[in-house]
Design a protein around this motif. Structure first.
Motif, PDB file in Angstrom:
ATOM      1  N   SER A  60     -24.098 -26.018 -11.114  1.00  0.00           N
ATOM      2  CA  SER A  60     -23.752 -25.261 -11.117  1.00  0.00           C
ATOM      3  C   SER A  60     -24.431 -24.960  -9.635  1.00  0.00           C
ATOM      4  CB  SER A  60     -24.521 -24.540 -12.450  1.00  0.00           C
ATOM      5  OG  SER A  60     -26.233 -24.810 -11.327  1.00  0.00           O
ATOM      6  N   GLN A  61     -25.026 -25.859  -9.260  1.00  0.00           N
ATOM      7  CA  GLN A  61     -25.488 -25.441  -7.758  1.00  0.00           C
ATOM      8  C   GLN A  61     -24.546 -25.403  -6.360  1.00  0.00           C
ATOM      9  OE1 GLN A  61     -29.299 -25.916  -6.520  1.00  0.00           O
ATOM     10  NE2 GLN A  61     -30.006 -25.618  -8.941  1.00  0.00           N
ATOM     11  N   ASN A  62     -24.354 -26.843  -7.307  1.00  0.00           N
ATOM     12  CA  ASN A  62     -23.041 -27.515  -5.706  1.00  0.00           C
ATOM     13  C   ASN A  62     -22.293 -28.140  -7.200  1.00  0.00           C
ATOM     14  OD1 ASN A  62     -21.669 -28.540  -3.810  1.00  0.00           O
ATOM     15  ND2 ASN A  62     -22.896 -30.099  -3.015  1.00  0.00           N
ATOM     16  N   SER A  83     -27.683 -28.927 -13.985  1.00  0.00           N
ATOM     17  CA  SER A  83     -28.128 -27.783 -13.292  1.00  0.00           C
ATOM     18  C   SER A  83     -27.817 -28.291 -11.684  1.00  0.00           C
ATOM     19  CB  SER A  83     -29.039 -28.095 -13.094  1.00  0.00           C
ATOM     20  OG  SER A  83     -30.290 -27.262 -13.244  1.00  0.00           O
ATOM     21  N   ASP A 110     -21.551 -32.049  -5.072  1.00  0.00           N
ATOM     22  CA  ASP A 110     -23.019 -33.321  -4.845  1.00  0.00           C
ATOM     23  C   ASP A 110     -22.520 -33.905  -5.403  1.00  0.00           C
ATOM     24  OD1 ASP A 110     -25.921 -34.207  -5.668  1.00  0.00           O
ATOM     25  OD2 ASP A 110     -26.045 -32.301  -4.842  1.00  0.00           O
TER      26      ASP A 110
END
Length: 365
Positions: A289-291, A286, A294
């Motif tokens: 998929s966003q960054n 999760s 990270d």
């Protein structure tokens, strides 16, 4: 793969080079092609145990190629026989100069219902607009233009790092399959290469699925089991026929077991992944998929690997504790350790130009 009902997986850069190191793959047959000379490269197929298949030989023009690695299997189907070719070509910087890959040979011996997948380390705007065209990418495009094949990739990266997004992984299919084939990438796993899911609308021949069940003796209600069976047997009439007595005893024991010992069928078993690791995997995917950059991702990968390794180590210790000398578990373990490679039941063998999967026909021929 189990969670998403993937029937065949093609893997590049397995980095395996020691045939003596057997790998356990639950519900899938592992078909390895190790590089053999070092710990780089390497290919593998994971074929679901329900799927019949057989391996094909390496294209003649690639047998002596110093860098290209290929692996091909055929899956018999009701509508057609599907050929899948797995390919790995190292980056240009890792190849001897002035090496140029024989792109046309990659399509040698493929039938009109074929898929070529792999990490070819080539870049071209034809499959990802943000990539700059390179010589290998142009050679692939020129080869496809002269053949009855098409590129399935959509305009999306297949390799995502904290610094860049590129598409070195290609999926090329024959023209007959283009209308019935879908392609997508997913943000899963710890690799910077994204898993690619390819779906084909076609019927294939599946073997009869093995029912994987469990019986949880640890959670059995032994008090209830004992009270139930004692009550039944205390009311039983004396029968002199030993066969009738055995049947009566067995049926009532089974009734008690069904009532007081938990059991069922495992629909989607995922072995060696403890719950704690599964939760962390969902969290990692999760976040990624966003960054993709990270800072939490490397630490999560480390935690996941540690928990899986600890779980497997503990399961192995428990297994050894149950391997009492002379027991069935003991001899089965010895057998697997001494003979780790066996012919998979779903992998066909060729005799006189014909492929046989049935064990009786294989033994007869």
């Amino acid at each position: 793969m189990s969670k998403n009902n993937i029937l065949v997986g093609a893997i590049q850069e397995t980095k395996l080079c020691d045939k003596s190191k057997a790998l356990t793959t639950y519900n899938y047959t592992l078909v390895r092609q190790d590089r053999g000379t070092d710990k780089g490269g390497g290919l593998a197929f994971l074929v679901h145990d329900d799927i019949n298949f057989y391996s094909n030989s390496t294209p003649a023009n690639l047998i002596n190629d110093p860098h290209i690695e290929t692996q091909t299997i055929t899956i018999p189907g009701k509508d057609f026989d599907l050929q899948i070719r797995n390919v790995y070509i190292p980056p240009t910087a890792s190849c001897s100069s002035p090496y140029q890959p024989n792109i046309e040979a990659l399509f040698e011996d493929l039938n009109e219902t074929s898929i070529l997948v792999g990490d070819v380390n080539a870049h071209h705007s034809s499959w990802y607009s943000d990539d700059e065209d390179d010589a290998r990418g142009r050679a692939i495009v020129d080869a496809i233009d002269a053949l009855d094949f098409g590129i399935l990739n959509e305009d999306t990266p297949t390799r995502v790092t904290a610094q860049s997004s590129t598409a070195p992984d290609l999926t090329i299919v024959s023209s007959l399959l283009l209308p019935v084939t879908n392609w997508k990438t997913e943000i899963k796993s710890s690799s910077d290469h994204l898993p690619i899911t390819i779906s084909i609308t076609a019927e294939i021949t599946k073997l009869k699925s093995e029912h994987k069940t469990y019986i949880n003796f640890a959670k059995a209600d032994w008090t209830g089991f004992t009270e139930y069976t004692e009550k039944i047997f205390s009311r039983a009439k004396l029968v002199t026929n030993v066969y009738a007595s055995e049947k009566y005893f067995r049926n009532n024991i089974l009734k008690a077991a069904n009532k007081f010992i938990p059991k069922g069928r495992i629909l989607h078993p995922i072995s060696n992944i403890p719950t704690e690791a599964a939760i962390l995997i969902e969290e990692r995917d999760s976040i990624r998929s966003q960054n993709p950059s990270d800072q939490r991702i490397p630490d999560l990968n480390k935690q996941i690997n540690t928990k899986i390794s600890d779980h497997k180590r503990q399961k192995w210790r428990e297994h050894l504790d149950n391997c009492k000398s002379g027991s069935k578990n003991f001899w089965n373990t010895i057998k697997k350790l001494n003979n780790p490679t066996q012919q998979p039941k779903n992998q066909g063998i060729e005799f006189n130009g014909k492929i046989y999967n049935d064990p009786k026909k294989i033994a007869h021929n």
